[in-house]
Structures are given as C-alpha cells and as structure tokens.
Design a protein around this motif. Structure first.
Motif, mmCIF file in Angstrom:
data_model
loop_
_atom_site.group_PDB
_atom_site.id
_atom_site.type_symbol
_atom_site.label_atom_id
_atom_site.label_comp_id
_atom_site.label_asym_id
_atom_site.label_seq_id
_atom_site.Cartn_x
_atom_site.Cartn_y
_atom_site.Cartn_z
ATOM 1 N N HIS A 1 -14.574 -32.145 -90.068
ATOM 2 C CA HIS A 1 -13.268 -32.761 -90.325
ATOM 3 C C HIS A 1 -13.295 -34.114 -89.621
ATOM 4 O O HIS A 1 -13.612 -34.203 -88.438
ATOM 5 C CB HIS A 1 -12.143 -31.902 -89.761
ATOM 6 N N LEU A 2 -12.977 -35.172 -90.366
ATOM 7 C CA LEU A 2 -12.996 -36.536 -89.836
ATOM 8 C C LEU A 2 -11.571 -37.064 -89.738
ATOM 9 O O LEU A 2 -10.813 -36.988 -90.709
ATOM 10 C CB LEU A 2 -13.814 -37.432 -90.773
ATOM 11 N N ASP A 3 -11.207 -37.584 -88.582
ATOM 12 C CA ASP A 3 -9.952 -38.311 -88.369
ATOM 13 C C ASP A 3 -10.317 -39.771 -88.160
ATOM 14 O O ASP A 3 -11.011 -40.102 -87.198
ATOM 15 C CB ASP A 3 -9.210 -37.802 -87.126
ATOM 16 N N ALA A 4 -9.869 -40.632 -89.076
ATOM 17 C CA ALA A 4 -10.216 -42.049 -89.004
ATOM 18 C C ALA A 4 -8.955 -42.894 -88.905
ATOM 19 O O ALA A 4 -7.966 -42.632 -89.587
ATOM 20 C CB ALA A 4 -11.022 -42.463 -90.232
ATOM 21 N N GLU A 5 -9.010 -43.903 -88.074
ATOM 22 C CA GLU A 5 -7.910 -44.858 -87.969
ATOM 23 C C GLU A 5 -8.135 -45.998 -88.954
ATOM 24 O O GLU A 5 -9.260 -46.244 -89.391
ATOM 25 C CB GLU A 5 -7.799 -45.377 -86.541
ATOM 26 N N LYS A 6 -7.083 -46.720 -89.275
ATOM 27 C CA LYS A 6 -7.179 -47.825 -90.226
ATOM 28 C C LYS A 6 -8.293 -48.779 -89.802
ATOM 29 O O LYS A 6 -8.368 -49.198 -88.658
ATOM 30 C CB LYS A 6 -5.847 -48.573 -90.322
ATOM 31 N N GLY A 7 -9.176 -49.092 -90.756
ATOM 32 C CA GLY A 7 -10.299 -49.975 -90.493
ATOM 33 C C GLY A 7 -11.517 -49.273 -89.926
ATOM 34 O O GLY A 7 -12.585 -49.863 -89.833
ATOM 35 N N GLY A 8 -11.370 -47.993 -89.544
ATOM 36 C CA GLY A 8 -12.490 -47.259 -88.967
ATOM 37 C C GLY A 8 -13.501 -46.846 -90.016
ATOM 38 O O GLY A 8 -13.159 -46.597 -91.168
ATOM 39 N N GLY A 9 -14.750 -46.796 -89.614
ATOM 40 C CA GLY A 9 -15.817 -46.353 -90.498
ATOM 41 C C GLY A 9 -17.132 -46.983 -90.109
ATOM 42 O O GLY A 9 -17.165 -48.004 -89.428
ATOM 43 N N PRO A 10 -18.230 -46.375 -90.534
ATOM 44 C CA PRO A 10 -19.550 -46.877 -90.170
ATOM 45 C C PRO A 10 -19.972 -48.058 -91.036
ATOM 46 O O PRO A 10 -19.442 -48.260 -92.133
ATOM 47 C CB PRO A 10 -20.452 -45.669 -90.450
ATOM 48 N N PRO A 11 -20.968 -48.817 -90.584
ATOM 49 C CA PRO A 11 -21.537 -49.868 -91.427
ATOM 50 C C PRO A 11 -22.374 -49.234 -92.544
ATOM 51 O O PRO A 11 -22.659 -48.028 -92.520
ATOM 52 C CB PRO A 11 -22.409 -50.666 -90.458
ATOM 53 N N LEU A 12 -22.785 -50.060 -93.475
ATOM 54 C CA LEU A 12 -23.651 -49.608 -94.558
ATOM 55 C C LEU A 12 -24.915 -48.999 -93.950
ATOM 56 O O LEU A 12 -25.567 -49.625 -93.108
ATOM 57 C CB LEU A 12 -23.999 -50.805 -95.452
#
Length: 140
Positions: A34-45
């Motif tokens: 389960h992933l909780d991500a904030e706005k703009g969060g995420g890994p690079p390509l």
C-alpha cells in the motif's frame, strides 16, 4: 537478527518521502504494498527486472510508461512490464495506491531504503537491487 518478509507486513516504511507498507507476500514470487504519496511525490524514471501493477484507490496518479503518460484516478489501474522505463507522480495530496510486484525483491529493496535520504546513497542501493534510474521524475 534476520528480518523475514512476513515480519514487515503492516510496518510502514519511509522511502524517499513516501510511505509504503507491505501488505502480503506470496509463496511464489510476488508481493503487494500500500503506497501513500503526497502531491508531487514519486520516483524518477527507472527500470527493474520485475513487473508491477498500480491500482489507484484515492487521489490521482500520473504515470509515465515507455514515454506514454496516463492520469489515473480511483479504480484505474496500469501494469508495467519488466524492464520498462516508468515513473509516477501523485497529482493530489493523500493519493493512495495498491502496488503489486511479480517479485519479492522489492521487499528487501524498500526495507533497505527505509529512512535513507541521501540521494547518491539511494541510487547506489537501488543499483544493487537492479533498479536503475534512467531519467527524471514525471511532471505533476
């Protein structure tokens, strides 16, 4: 002390600004988070040698897969083939995603990255797990 994958179930891990929680590991080669991500969060390509699937349960997620960008909302899903360049970015605060991998290897990878904030160290550890950064983040 050896930490087994099942010992990590329901223990939130802080991985580069996101919270990812192991929910299940299969007897075969799969794991679910389960992933909780904030706005703009995420890994690079990046790429890795296992498949993964995202199912958005809350918020909006922008996914780049092999150069194609898709915006996903609750109930939407996407499957990423092994070794396919991909990235994602949360478009809203409190975005929640179920992530299923065709491997148990992400369990050790995320455990090793827990609370590591030094980006060169993150990249070094990623490459040790065959996760290779091949570009920047997808724009939110």
């Amino acid at each position: 002390m050896t930490i087994h994958a099942k010992d990590l179930i329901n223990r939130p891990l802080k991985v580069v600004g996101e919270t990812i929680t192991l929910k299940a590991v299969g007897d075969g080669e799969w794991s679910a988070f389960h992933l909780d991500a904030e706005k703009g969060g995420g890994p690079p390509l990046h790429t890795h040698p296992w498949e993964e699937a995202y199912v958005v349960t809350r918020g909006k997620l922008r996914v780049s897969q092999n150069g194609v960008i898709s915006d996903l909302g609750p109930g939407d899903s996407v499957t990423i083939p092994a070794n396919c360049p991909h990235a994602y970015s949360a478009l809203e605060a409190n975005t929640q995603v179920q992530v299923i991998f065709s491997s148990r290897r992400p369990v050790a990878f995320f455990r090793e990255l827990h609370e590591v904030t030094d980006i060169p160290e993150v990249l070094r550890r990623a490459e040790a797990h065959e996760v290779v950064c091949v570009g920047g983040p997808v724009a939110a």
